[in-house]
Design an enzyme around this catalytic site. Sequence first.
Site, short mmCIF file in Angstrom:
data_model
loop_
_atom_site.label_atom_id
_atom_site.label_comp_id
_atom_site.label_asym_id
_atom_site.label_seq_id
_atom_site.Cartn_x
_atom_site.Cartn_y
_atom_site.Cartn_z
N ARG A 26 27.71 34.53 80.08
CA ARG A 26 28.41 35.71 79.42
C ARG A 26 29.93 35.67 79.88
NH1 ARG A 26 24.05 40.45 78.90
NH2 ARG A 26 22.30 39.08 77.98
N CYS B 24 22.65 30.84 73.40
CA CYS B 24 22.07 30.84 71.86
C CYS B 24 23.28 31.16 70.89
CB CYS B 24 20.69 31.59 71.47
SG CYS B 24 19.30 30.72 71.94
N TYR C 222 9.45 31.78 76.11
CA TYR C 222 9.42 30.68 75.06
C TYR C 222 7.78 30.00 75.47
CZ TYR C 222 13.66 32.50 73.57
OH TYR C 222 14.63 33.49 72.91
N ARG D 127 14.01 24.69 83.33
CA ARG D 127 14.63 26.18 83.30
C ARG D 127 13.19 27.05 83.41
NH1 ARG D 127 19.12 30.16 80.60
NH2 ARG D 127 20.13 29.24 82.51
N ALA E 258 19.61 26.58 73.43
CA ALA E 258 18.08 26.14 73.04
C ALA E 258 18.20 25.24 71.57
CB ALA E 258 17.23 27.29 72.95
N GLN F 204 19.68 21.53 75.92
CA GLN F 204 18.26 22.31 76.42
C GLN F 204 17.36 21.87 75.32
OE1 GLN F 204 17.61 26.73 76.36
NE2 GLN F 204 17.57 26.37 78.63
N PRO G 168 22.96 27.15 79.21
CA PRO G 168 22.47 27.50 77.49
C PRO G 168 22.54 28.73 76.93
CG PRO G 168 20.87 26.09 78.58
CD PRO G 168 21.51 26.99 79.83
#
Length: 358
Positions: free
Chosen positions: A325, A25, A184, A232, A59, A101, A23
């Site tokens: 990435r 963002c 989170y 995760r 997310a 996710q 995932p």
Amino acid sequence: MAALFEPLTVRNLTLRNRIWVAPMCQYSVFKKDGVPTTWHLVHLGSLATGGSALVISEATAVSADGRISPRDTGIWNDEQRDAWKPVVDFIHSQGAAAGIQLAHAGRKASTYPAWGYEQHGTVPAAEGGWVAVAPSAVAFPGYDKPRALEVSDIDAIVDSFVAAAVRSVAAGFDVLEIHAAHGYLMHQFLSPLSNERVDEHGGSLENRARILLRTVGAIREAVGDDVPLLVRFSATDWTDGGWDEAQTSTVAGWARAAGADLFDISSGGNVTAKIPLRPGYQVPFAEYVRTNADVPTSAVGLITDPHQAEDIVASGKADVVMLARELLRDPHWPLRAAHELGVELDYWPGQYLRAKWD
């Protein structure tokens, strides 16, 4: 066949290889309504054409106040559910599976997006921000102090994860992932550095894991036995007295018993800490959890080279590698990896066959 390209079956879903999209963002919902856009279709779709087996969305918030930023995607209403359907359909058309996710940012909610703004930290109410919630009224450094959750609030959050899971399956997603990492909400409950509660959701490891285990069990009951469910974890806070790989392994075992299938092992994000970055720096955590909890894991973090990824899977350090990435730099990394490892694939997009290496 290289181990990296061996199929993997999780419940009733067979994934074509061991290269999965982590995932990432995007902060690209400019209407700030949580509805995914053509950006998400093109971004995630390009990763599906590149040969990855599982493409997991960013997310995606289970409630409006659970967004990291006002520009996050959501899955708390039917308009969002319906907007995800064409994204999922395209991923499927390319032979990949689609994952989502499910996330709640907790005390790290209502923050400025990572790009497009000069400001950092909490978005004020005057600019569309809101009061974040958390296990305890303890702020993340540089952010506003959150409101501590009441027990009734916790019940509602579990319900929001379940409702989001049901909508996700209705949208066509094949795989669900609960975000319990990177500081989170679920991670905030797990770590003693952010959870100062003295009720049934604080103190002991069993109590700190309660909301996560309730959520895993409730989602499994709601979606049935066929849908793979991932979790995760951040394996460590990289801080003495915080969350660590031993606790992660224990809770992963409990979550497996509650209905989760595979554990996506990252690290950090709950407190400020110095993390020693190096290629594959989180792979030992995935191996530790896999060995000590006897559960399947995925490894993520500075995995960039096909031979490096092959070694991780072939040596049993993890069952899967997740890339982030590196796939932004090269969405077709799996096709290139197959070439470099001498594997002939039958799922090159027809439109791109003229680009195959000799």
